[in-house]
Design a protein around this motif. Structure first.
Motif, PDB file in Angstrom:
ATOM      1  N   LEU A   4       0.860  -1.169   0.000  1.00 40.25           N
ATOM      2  CA  LEU A   4       0.000   0.000   0.000  1.00 40.25           C
ATOM      3  C   LEU A   4       0.903   1.227   0.000  1.00 40.25           C
ATOM      4  N   ALA A   5       0.370   2.376  -0.391  1.00 37.21           N
ATOM      5  CA  ALA A   5       1.154   3.603  -0.338  1.00 37.21           C
ATOM      6  C   ALA A   5       0.240   4.779  -0.043  1.00 37.21           C
ATOM      7  N   ASP A   6       0.702   5.652   0.828  1.00 36.33           N
ATOM      8  CA  ASP A   6       0.011   6.916   1.067  1.00 36.33           C
ATOM      9  C   ASP A   6       0.727   7.962   0.232  1.00 36.33           C
ATOM     10  N   VAL A   7      -0.023   8.649  -0.625  1.00 34.98           N
ATOM     11  CA  VAL A   7       0.571   9.654  -1.503  1.00 34.98           C
ATOM     12  C   VAL A   7      -0.203  10.954  -1.376  1.00 34.98           C
ATOM     13  N   GLU A   8       0.514  12.049  -1.626  1.00 37.86           N
ATOM     14  CA  GLU A   8      -0.146  13.346  -1.629  1.00 37.86           C
ATOM     15  C   GLU A   8      -0.634  13.642  -3.029  1.00 37.86           C
ATOM     16  N   ARG A  20      -3.180   4.628  -1.812  1.00 39.67           N
ATOM     17  CA  ARG A  20      -3.239   3.896  -3.074  1.00 39.67           C
ATOM     18  C   ARG A  20      -3.011   2.441  -2.761  1.00 39.67           C
ATOM     19  N   GLU A  21      -3.938   1.603  -3.177  1.00 36.34           N
ATOM     20  CA  GLU A  21      -3.854   0.195  -2.825  1.00 36.34           C
ATOM     21  C   GLU A  21      -3.989  -0.730  -4.029  1.00 36.34           C
ATOM     22  N   LEU A  25      -4.752  -4.740  -4.035  1.00 30.08           N
ATOM     23  CA  LEU A  25      -5.956  -5.296  -4.662  1.00 30.08           C
ATOM     24  C   LEU A  25      -5.606  -6.318  -5.738  1.00 30.08           C
ATOM     25  N   VAL A  26      -4.612  -6.024  -6.554  1.00 31.50           N
ATOM     26  CA  VAL A  26      -4.198  -6.972  -7.597  1.00 31.50           C
ATOM     27  C   VAL A  26      -3.731  -8.276  -6.966  1.00 31.50           C
TER      28      VAL A  26
END
Length: 164
Positions: A4-8, A20-21, A25-26
């Protein structure tokens, strides 16, 4: 591989953090669909072939008698992984290895009659998966989704080819 990633990003003129996941999910879709597909294969009396081997056969159904290097490229399997899978497919009678007459160092992978009999049955099972996978999607949504996946795959394939 569950990342997972947290993005601005900007949303309506404001900076926001968004999770963003897509990779997560994939990975989950791959895991769940693999289980379902294996179960459908078993119920259809296709128990000698697993989904990963089906990926190899699918490439051969499009083009028979191809070199191992081309098969590795098209399946995105390492040569060592592919070799062990080909050993099993050969033992069970689905493929044969044929040295290229012009250069015996090059081994072609060729379909057998047993594999040709499997193809229609396997495609029927695959169609069941497609129906499950795209339930509730419009044809345009399917086209858009597959185009996005192709772009992601191209990004990742380009990255891995530079890394090797």
């Amino acid at each position: 591989m569950l990342w997972l990633a947290d993005v601005e990003c900007m949303h309506e003129g404001k900076k926001m953090k968004v999770r963003r996941e897509g990779g997560f999910l994939v990975a989950k879709i791959h895991q769940v669909s693999g289980r379902i597909f294996a179960n459908i294969l078993k119920k259809s009396d296709i128990d000698e072939i697993n989904p990963a081997q089906g990926r190899i056969l699918f490439v051969l159904w499009k083009k028979d008698e191809i070199p191992i290097t081309e098969l590795a490229r098209k399946t995105l399997l390492s040569k060592s992984t592919l070799t062990s899978m080909l050993d099993r497919l050969e033992r069970t009678g689905y493929i044969i290895r044929v040295p290229l007459k012009k250069d015996r160092r090059i081994i072609l992978i060729k379909r057998t009659e047993k594999d040709k009999r499997l193809e229609n049955k396997y495609i029927q099972v695959s169609n069941k998966m497609i129906d499950l996978f795209y339930k509730g999607f419009t044809p345009k949504e399917i086209d858009d989704f597959e185009n996005y996946l192709k772009r992601i795959l191209a990004n990742l394939t380009e990255t891995i080819s530079h890394a090797l």
